[in-house]
Enzyme design. Structure first.
Site, mmCIF file in Angstrom:
data_model
loop_
_atom_site.group_PDB
_atom_site.id
_atom_site.type_symbol
_atom_site.label_atom_id
_atom_site.label_comp_id
_atom_site.label_asym_id
_atom_site.label_seq_id
_atom_site.Cartn_x
_atom_site.Cartn_y
_atom_site.Cartn_z
ATOM 1 N N HIS A 101 0.835 -1.193 -0.014
ATOM 2 C CA HIS A 101 -0.006 -0.077 -0.230
ATOM 3 C C HIS A 101 0.856 1.080 -0.064
ATOM 4 O O HIS A 101 2.068 1.093 0.092
ATOM 5 C CB HIS A 101 -1.062 0.164 1.154
ATOM 6 C CG HIS A 101 -0.145 0.001 2.457
ATOM 7 N ND1 HIS A 101 0.428 -1.063 3.114
ATOM 8 C CD2 HIS A 101 0.042 1.196 3.410
ATOM 9 C CE1 HIS A 101 0.979 -0.493 4.227
ATOM 10 N NE2 HIS A 101 0.484 0.642 4.445
ATOM 11 N N ASP A 103 0.761 4.912 2.124
ATOM 12 C CA ASP A 103 -0.442 5.722 2.946
ATOM 13 C C ASP A 103 -1.379 6.515 2.524
ATOM 14 O O ASP A 103 -0.830 7.532 1.849
ATOM 15 C CB ASP A 103 0.492 5.957 4.217
ATOM 16 C CG ASP A 103 1.378 5.069 4.970
ATOM 17 O OD1 ASP A 103 0.999 3.712 4.846
ATOM 18 O OD2 ASP A 103 2.503 5.366 5.438
ATOM 19 N N HIS A 256 4.654 0.046 0.384
ATOM 20 C CA HIS A 256 5.449 -0.752 1.273
ATOM 21 C C HIS A 256 4.580 -1.907 1.821
ATOM 22 O O HIS A 256 3.115 -1.860 1.701
ATOM 23 C CB HIS A 256 5.994 0.206 2.443
ATOM 24 C CG HIS A 256 4.797 0.973 3.312
ATOM 25 N ND1 HIS A 256 4.409 2.182 2.582
ATOM 26 C CD2 HIS A 256 4.221 1.119 4.417
ATOM 27 C CE1 HIS A 256 3.478 2.642 3.388
ATOM 28 N NE2 HIS A 256 3.403 2.066 4.572
ATOM 29 N N ARG A 271 4.653 6.249 14.113
ATOM 30 C CA ARG A 271 4.617 6.874 12.568
ATOM 31 C C ARG A 271 4.108 8.193 12.683
ATOM 32 O O ARG A 271 2.966 8.523 13.069
ATOM 33 C CB ARG A 271 3.780 5.733 11.865
ATOM 34 C CG ARG A 271 3.925 6.298 10.594
ATOM 35 C CD ARG A 271 3.239 5.315 9.388
ATOM 36 N NE ARG A 271 1.837 6.088 9.435
ATOM 37 C CZ ARG A 271 0.760 5.372 8.587
ATOM 38 N NH1 ARG A 271 1.095 4.284 8.101
ATOM 39 N NH2 ARG A 271 -0.383 6.196 8.548
HETATM 40 C C1 SIN Z 1 2.753 0.929 7.897
HETATM 41 O O1 SIN Z 1 2.145 0.356 7.038
HETATM 42 O O2 SIN Z 1 2.642 2.161 7.745
HETATM 43 C C2 SIN Z 1 3.562 0.369 8.895
HETATM 44 C C3 SIN Z 1 4.719 -0.417 8.355
HETATM 45 C C4 SIN Z 1 5.426 -1.138 9.383
HETATM 46 O O3 SIN Z 1 4.868 -1.418 10.363
HETATM 47 O O4 SIN Z 1 6.464 -1.440 9.185
#
Ligand code: SIN
Length: 289
Positions: A101, A103, A256, A271
């Site tokens: 995905h 974000d 990612h 995050r």
């Molecule tokens: C996310 O998808 O923003 C998190 C990625 C992660 O936890 O490695």
């Protein structure tokens, strides 16, 4: 750690670079900031190790990179509403982000990027994969590029975070505001990256539901072809976390995927998401450099 000689090491032939010799816990001088920005634009995701930062210092670093946008579905870090928790507890089966995905693609103005800081990592596993959507675009055939040139796609938060999605149950206290998952956004399928000027494939398996003007059934075969193509290992890098590691990725240039291979262990990440700009189709002549 104090700033020393900065070194940039690519983490794969495709995407990503580690930046060594920078202490992000303190305000950065203009030259260091410029070096980080340049590496971010060049490599689409940059990694830092051994950063000993408080949440306030994490926020201060993010604010040197852009304006913070708060994610409405993630539970915030207690006392720090600008930081989202990405948490998996030992008793939980599902992790967050276990599908390719980008974000916030469901927003009208998608996020520029995210800065993820590892607070607690499992003894093994819990890596994150990143994939370059500029390389994915470049590797398409001329015929498919021509087909995609005029297309727009619909991105939605409803089926991922909404009431009907079961996200609250799967997320078990880690996700909130299911009733606010009403956002749909339409973006060009091939965007002109606002900073690098590169053409980038801008659809993703988590949030893209269909092409504008096509049914979901009609869209599925072509979207599946694009998703299979873009998930090729040739376009990827893989990051293994340690406590204090940071990944800062460009949401307009990458996908990612958070690997879920650490059952029975805790993983806790903080995050921060940065505000982006409206996306333009690559066919539009503005910003062609
Ligand atoms: C996310 O998808 O923003 C998190 C990625 C992660 O936890 O490695």
């Amino acid at each position: 750690m104090r700033n020393s000689q900065i070194e940039i090491r690519r983490t794969s032939g495709a995407v990503g670079a580690e930046i060594l010799g920078v202490d992000l816990a303190h305000p950065l001088d203009p030259t260091t900031l410029g070096t980080i920005r340049d590496a971010f634009h060049r490599h689409s995701v940059v990694f830092f190790r051994d950063q000993d930062m408080t949440p306030a210092q994490h926020i201060a670093f993010a604010e040197q990179m852009g304006s913070i946008v708060v994610n409405r579905f993630f539970t915030p870090v207690p006392g720090h509403p600008k930081i989202a928790e990405v948490r998996k507890e030992p008793g939980q089966a599902a992790n967050i982000g276990n599908i390719w995905h980008t974000d916030h693609s469901y927003d009208q103005i998608p996020a520029l990027g995210s800065i993820l800081l590892a607070r607690e990592v499992p003894p093994h596993g819990g890596d994150t994969l990143f994939a370059s959507m500029a390389l994915a675009y470049d590797a398409l055939s001329p015929g498919l590029k021509a087909t995609l040139a005029g297309l727009h796609a619909v991105h939605s938060s409803r089926h991922v975070f909404g009431v009907q999605s079961g996200a609250a149950k799967r997320g078990a206290g880690r996700l909130k505001n299911a009733e606010l998952a009403t956002q749909d956004a339409i973006h060009p399928v091939v965007i002109r990256h606002p900073d690098s000027g590169r053409k980038v494939l801008y659809v993703n398996p988590d949030f893209t539901t269909h092409f504008e003007g096509w049914t979901k059934e009609e869209s599925k075969p072509l979207l599946d072809t694009l998703f299979r193509h873009a998930a090729r290992p040739d376009f990827q890098t893989r990051f293994s976390w340690r406590e204090g590691s940071i990944a800062f990725w460009d949401n307009r240039a990458t996908w990612h995927y958070a690997v879920n291979d650490y059952h029975g262990e805790r993983r806790l990440m903080h995050r921060i998401t940065l505000e982006g700009v409206a996306l333009s189709a690559a066919t539009e002549s503005s910003s062609s450099t």
